[in-house]
Design a protein around this motif. Structure first.
Motif, PDB file in Angstrom:
ATOM      1  N   UNK A  37       0.819  -1.219   0.000  1.00 54.53           N
ATOM      2  CA  UNK A  37       0.000   0.000   0.000  1.00 54.53           C
ATOM      3  C   UNK A  37       0.851   1.268   0.000  1.00 54.53           C
ATOM      4  N   UNK A  38       2.163   1.109   0.127  1.00 55.89           N
ATOM      5  CA  UNK A  38       3.056   2.268   0.132  1.00 55.89           C
ATOM      6  C   UNK A  38       4.426   1.840  -0.377  1.00 55.89           C
ATOM      7  N   UNK A  39       5.028   2.696  -1.165  1.00 58.72           N
ATOM      8  CA  UNK A  39       6.395   2.498  -1.634  1.00 58.72           C
ATOM      9  C   UNK A  39       7.046   3.864  -1.725  1.00 58.72           C
ATOM     10  N   UNK A  40       8.125   4.064  -1.020  1.00 57.43           N
ATOM     11  CA  UNK A  40       8.773   5.369  -1.030  1.00 57.43           C
ATOM     12  C   UNK A  40       9.968   5.417  -0.101  1.00 57.43           C
ATOM     13  N   UNK A  41      10.187   6.599   0.463  1.00 56.03           N
ATOM     14  CA  UNK A  41      11.333   6.809   1.343  1.00 56.03           C
ATOM     15  C   UNK A  41      10.935   7.351   2.704  1.00 56.03           C
ATOM     16  N   UNK A  42       9.714   7.096   3.113  1.00 59.27           N
ATOM     17  CA  UNK A  42       9.279   7.478   4.443  1.00 59.27           C
ATOM     18  C   UNK A  42       8.222   8.555   4.490  1.00 59.27           C
ATOM     19  N   UNK A  43       7.739   9.022   3.333  1.00 59.59           N
ATOM     20  CA  UNK A  43       6.742  10.101   3.322  1.00 59.59           C
ATOM     21  C   UNK A  43       5.361   9.625   3.732  1.00 59.59           C
ATOM     22  N   UNK A 109       5.900  -3.214   7.647  1.00 63.33           N
ATOM     23  CA  UNK A 109       6.794  -2.175   7.131  1.00 63.33           C
ATOM     24  C   UNK A 109       8.159  -2.802   6.899  1.00 63.33           C
ATOM     25  N   UNK A 110       8.645  -2.693   5.668  1.00 63.61           N
ATOM     26  CA  UNK A 110       9.967  -3.207   5.319  1.00 63.61           C
ATOM     27  C   UNK A 110      10.876  -2.054   4.930  1.00 63.61           C
ATOM     28  N   UNK A 111      12.087  -2.102   5.427  1.00 61.06           N
ATOM     29  CA  UNK A 111      13.097  -1.111   5.065  1.00 61.06           C
ATOM     30  C   UNK A 111      14.346  -1.852   4.612  1.00 61.06           C
ATOM     31  N   UNK A 112      14.855  -1.466   3.446  1.00 62.77           N
ATOM     32  CA  UNK A 112      16.024  -2.162   2.917  1.00 62.77           C
ATOM     33  C   UNK A 112      17.187  -2.067   3.900  1.00 62.77           C
ATOM     34  N   UNK A 113      17.991  -3.108   3.927  1.00 66.35           N
ATOM     35  CA  UNK A 113      19.129  -3.163   4.830  1.00 66.35           C
ATOM     36  C   UNK A 113      20.368  -3.579   4.044  1.00 66.35           C
ATOM     37  N   UNK A 114      21.397  -2.777   4.078  1.00 68.49           N
ATOM     38  CA  UNK A 114      22.692  -3.072   3.439  1.00 68.49           C
ATOM     39  C   UNK A 114      22.645  -3.159   1.914  1.00 68.49           C
ATOM     40  N   UNK A 115      21.693  -2.526   1.285  1.00 71.40           N
ATOM     41  CA  UNK A 115      21.729  -2.373  -0.169  1.00 71.40           C
ATOM     42  C   UNK A 115      20.955  -1.133  -0.536  1.00 71.40           C
ATOM     43  N   UNK A 117      18.483   1.204  -2.926  1.00 68.12           N
ATOM     44  CA  UNK A 117      17.350   1.159  -3.846  1.00 68.12           C
ATOM     45  C   UNK A 117      16.815   2.572  -4.051  1.00 68.12           C
ATOM     46  N   UNK A 118      15.990   2.744  -5.056  1.00 68.85           N
ATOM     47  CA  UNK A 118      15.363   4.050  -5.266  1.00 68.85           C
ATOM     48  C   UNK A 118      14.381   4.330  -4.129  1.00 68.85           C
ATOM     49  N   UNK A 119      13.549   3.343  -3.814  1.00 67.29           N
ATOM     50  CA  UNK A 119      12.614   3.444  -2.700  1.00 67.29           C
ATOM     51  C   UNK A 119      13.039   2.425  -1.650  1.00 67.29           C
ATOM     52  N   UNK A 120      13.329   2.894  -0.454  1.00 68.60           N
ATOM     53  CA  UNK A 120      13.831   1.973   0.543  1.00 68.60           C
ATOM     54  C   UNK A 120      12.822   1.550   1.604  1.00 68.60           C
ATOM     55  N   UNK A 121      11.583   2.039   1.508  1.00 69.29           N
ATOM     56  CA  UNK A 121      10.550   1.666   2.472  1.00 69.29           C
ATOM     57  C   UNK A 121       9.309   1.192   1.720  1.00 69.29           C
ATOM     58  N   UNK A 122       8.763   0.074   2.161  1.00 73.16           N
ATOM     59  CA  UNK A 122       7.472  -0.369   1.619  1.00 73.16           C
ATOM     60  C   UNK A 122       6.597  -0.774   2.809  1.00 73.16           C
ATOM     61  N   UNK A 123       5.308  -0.552   2.646  1.00 70.15           N
ATOM     62  CA  UNK A 123       4.341  -0.954   3.661  1.00 70.15           C
ATOM     63  C   UNK A 123       3.272  -1.779   2.970  1.00 70.15           C
TER      64      UNK A 123
END
Length: 126
Positions: A37-43, A109-115, A117-123
């Motif tokens: 339902x969300x893909x971005x950088x924390x907005x 909520x997933x946040x990329x770790x050690x790599x 990406x363009x968008x590092x947060x997805x919900x």
């Protein structure tokens, strides 16, 4: 008097331990279908239309389904302090992506770790 105090404290201890909620393991919470339902950088802006879902099965299989192409992909996952999602290339090499995870209100909520990406947060929502 001393016996009464000990019995009272023991009674309080038994009651307090019986009232605690059982903590559910992340390995159990993650099972099922999750729609992004969300893909971005924390907005925290929602997606207008989900593009697919991820289904986590109990045998460590992850199925990713894309609504537009109607194709699914099978991957492996495991969860400890991070969520690890792996896919095997044709040459046998495993690509593994690690995510910090958080469960709240039927959301994941997933946040990329050690790599990078363009968008590092997805919900995702169950």
């Amino acid at each position: 008097m001393k016996k009464t105090s000990i019995i009272f404290l023991l009674f309080i201890y038994v009651l307090s331990s019986a009232c605690k909620e059982e903590e559910i393991s992340p390995k159990e919470i993650i099972l099922g279908k999750w729609e992004e339902i969300y893909l971005g950088n924390g907005e925290e802006r929602p997606l207008l239309v989900p593009s697919g879902y991820r289904q986590f099965l109990s045998d460590s299989v992850l199925i990713e389904y894309d609504y537009a192409t109607k194709k699914s992909f099978e991957k492996k996952y495991w969860i400890d302090s991070l969520l690890h999602i792996g896919t095997q290339r044709q040459d046998g090499f495993w690509l593994i992506f690690d995510y910090k995870y958080q469960f709240y209100d039927d959301n994941l909520r997933l946040e990329t770790n050690n790599f990078s990406t363009i968008f590092n947060v997805s919900i995702s929502k169950k």
